[in-house]
Write a protein that holds these residues in place. Sequence first.
Motif, PDB file in Angstrom:
ATOM      1  N   UNK A   1      11.475  45.878  49.547  1.00  0.00           N
ATOM      2  CA  UNK A   1      11.400  44.629  50.302  1.00  0.00           C
ATOM      3  C   UNK A   1       9.983  44.086  50.342  1.00  0.00           C
ATOM      4  N   UNK A   2       8.984  44.973  50.370  1.00  0.00           N
ATOM      5  CA  UNK A   2       7.593  44.517  50.385  1.00  0.00           C
ATOM      6  C   UNK A   2       7.244  43.742  49.124  1.00  0.00           C
ATOM      7  N   UNK A   3       7.939  44.043  48.033  1.00  0.00           N
ATOM      8  CA  UNK A   3       7.643  43.364  46.768  1.00  0.00           C
ATOM      9  C   UNK A   3       8.057  41.901  46.785  1.00  0.00           C
ATOM     10  N   UNK A   4       8.799  41.495  47.828  1.00  0.00           N
ATOM     11  CA  UNK A   4       9.170  40.077  47.912  1.00  0.00           C
ATOM     12  C   UNK A   4       7.935  39.207  48.084  1.00  0.00           C
ATOM     13  N   UNK A   5       6.798  39.817  48.471  1.00  0.00           N
ATOM     14  CA  UNK A   5       5.555  39.064  48.636  1.00  0.00           C
ATOM     15  C   UNK A   5       4.734  39.010  47.348  1.00  0.00           C
ATOM     16  N   UNK A   6       5.179  39.736  46.306  1.00  0.00           N
ATOM     17  CA  UNK A   6       4.406  39.816  45.065  1.00  0.00           C
ATOM     18  C   UNK A   6       5.012  38.892  44.019  1.00  0.00           C
ATOM     19  N   UNK A   7       4.337  37.795  43.744  1.00  0.00           N
ATOM     20  CA  UNK A   7       4.858  36.831  42.784  1.00  0.00           C
ATOM     21  C   UNK A   7       5.073  37.480  41.426  1.00  0.00           C
ATOM     22  N   UNK A   8       6.157  37.093  40.781  1.00  0.00           N
ATOM     23  CA  UNK A   8       6.469  37.605  39.457  1.00  0.00           C
ATOM     24  C   UNK A   8       7.387  38.802  39.460  1.00  0.00           C
ATOM     25  N   UNK A   9       7.537  39.471  40.614  1.00  0.00           N
ATOM     26  CA  UNK A   9       8.430  40.623  40.669  1.00  0.00           C
ATOM     27  C   UNK A   9       9.884  40.151  40.748  1.00  0.00           C
ATOM     28  N   UNK A  10      10.785  41.042  40.351  1.00  0.00           N
ATOM     29  CA  UNK A  10      12.209  40.749  40.475  1.00  0.00           C
ATOM     30  C   UNK A  10      12.555  40.447  41.922  1.00  0.00           C
ATOM     31  N   UNK A  11      12.009  41.258  42.834  1.00  0.00           N
ATOM     32  CA  UNK A  11      12.313  41.098  44.261  1.00  0.00           C
ATOM     33  C   UNK A  11      11.845  39.737  44.773  1.00  0.00           C
ATOM     34  N   UNK A  12      10.668  39.310  44.361  1.00  0.00           N
ATOM     35  CA  UNK A  12      10.140  38.017  44.797  1.00  0.00           C
ATOM     36  C   UNK A  12      11.028  36.883  44.300  1.00  0.00           C
ATOM     37  N   UNK A  13      11.419  36.947  43.046  1.00  0.00           N
ATOM     38  CA  UNK A  13      12.228  35.873  42.471  1.00  0.00           C
ATOM     39  C   UNK A  13      13.586  35.759  43.150  1.00  0.00           C
ATOM     40  N   UNK A  14      14.226  36.907  43.382  1.00  0.00           N
ATOM     41  CA  UNK A  14      15.561  36.857  43.995  1.00  0.00           C
ATOM     42  C   UNK A  14      15.471  36.479  45.465  1.00  0.00           C
ATOM     43  N   UNK A  15      14.575  37.125  46.215  1.00  0.00           N
ATOM     44  CA  UNK A  15      14.467  36.848  47.647  1.00  0.00           C
ATOM     45  C   UNK A  15      14.152  35.379  47.894  1.00  0.00           C
TER      46      UNK A  15
END
Length: 636
Positions: free
Chosen positions: A526-540
């Motif tokens: 969930x923390x990766x939602x703050x990191x642009x370019x990650x899968x998590x960021x794109x989906x969240x």
Amino acid sequence: MDEALFFAGMAGQMGAPDAYRTADLQARVRRHFPDLMAGLQAVYPQAPAVAGRAAQVIGRNLAERPAELLALDLERIHTPDWFQQPHMHGYIAYADRFAGTLKGVGQHIGYLKELGIRYLHLMPLLLPREGENDGGYAVADYRQVRPDLGSMEDLEALCTQLRHEGISLCLDLVLNHVAREHPWAQAARRGDPRYRAYFYIYPDRTLPDAFERTLPEVFPDFAPGNFTWDEELQGWVWTTFNRWQWDVNWSNPEVFLEYLDLILWLANKGVEVFRLDAIAFTWKRLGTHCQNQPEVHALTQALRAAVRIAAPAVAFKAEAIVAPEDLIAYLGSGKHYGKVSELAYHNTLMVQIWSSLASRDTRLFTQALRRFPQKPPSTAWATYLRCHDDIGWAISDTDAAAVGLSGPAHRRFLSDFYRGEFPGSFARGLHFQENPATGDRRTSGSAASLAGLEAALESGNPRLINLAIERILLAHAVFIGYGEGIPLIYMGDELGMLNDYDYAQEPAHQDDNRWLHRPRMDWAKAQKRHQEGTVEHRIFHGIKGLLQARARIPQMHAAFPTQALWQPNPHLLLLRREHPQGRLVQVYNFSEQDQPFPFEALQQEGIVQPFDQITQAPAPAYLGPYARLWLTQRPV
């Protein structure tokens, strides 16, 4: 029994309410007492006596209702469409898998608000039986919380905390059965005649065998048959789901009164929405499949009317995964029109999203939606892509034939495709409850794994990863944008969480592969939602953007109907929503290929300068892979 006697029965439990409160309660009784009586009279010969006792149950619980909830009741009376608003977005989670405990859930409210959530469904958290318990749906005590999650005081505190943050809590209430260890069942096993009458108990196989001739099996793999011999009862007890889940006998009015008291007691703790689990099975009739019987809707109308008198802030959500022609009755049809549950699951929408993703063809989707019954305008659908349960491939043979398909063949294709067994499949899932006799094969798997993200990440191919993400966002856009209800995000889908194959290592879960798509929340992910370019960021942020767009579009109010539009491109789905502030047309590309923009279809709908409400920009000249647009006429 008339309104005056009913009100007197309520007031006798409440002391002496002041003049304003008396007028308020009398108005509620005048509005809802006829629906209560009509529902009871359709089921119970002794309806007036049952109504009299219901008045006492209501009065007793009203006397104990906290002042803050009484204020919420008043607010909801004046805003009866609160659950239909475009900003009502839902989230489904297991409390322990999301945050460990109920107090832990409270610590993550900020995360829910960041996403835009206004409705939280926490999966079964009332005390289940020990050992096997059907994921918590074998309830041993409705008035206790699972001790590993906390206490009833913790639940009440969480309800208050959520309410103060503008989030309504939804809780499961299993209507069809209780655990063998429930106090009612324990008393029945001790021979108490009152509680034996709460269940269907037969001395021999005569009647069970007669019922079995027309009854389906819900879990043919691990719970065949619908009756279980119990030595302590010295009888065969009805057990639709598992041998340790005893069906309760709603033809006994004592059961109705027990459940009414439970609902109002939990409502007084702050629960705002009750998911009425297994509601379709609650009435039994020889010679039928004992689902969707007319008495189910009469009883629900009576319960709803009683709750509207006692706790108007509360809404019902029917868990009825049935055919569309049967489903509409759970929101009210005929004499029950708009008088049953406020919400019900739109299972067809979910199934057709997955069907079109696999086939890249939306003709079956369009056909199914155009034939889907229109709901009462005062109600709403719960729309979703995934939930805690398996996917049953409920493809209508009639709809399939209308677009040149074989229903059985298409269902086999879908189960093979989402198992990853069909050539070219992007999906990773498992078969659930395969039935050789009927050919029924349901599917387990997380949204991301079924949509191809698991396989794409394993390949390391950036193009496949991008397509999987776009596929996930398209699927979410369809059920979020459908507009006739509350869209429900399943925990972890907003981060692209994958199948959890470790479920097989837990003895309590290893025989039920639905735990494949019930992983524990990965807060590091969930923390990766703050990191642009990650899968998590794109989906969240893709899903968050859809929810933000929905909240600002008045056409998304659930009172207004959605219509699927025929158009020549089989890869595109077009949905129209009429509204006094202008028409909205949604365009979705269900293929990996660019598609021409459907200018002609939009012009026919009066949209000559299409403006996308998701991106807040004019529509593009063509549709990229898995494109999704919510279009209105370009604003001046």
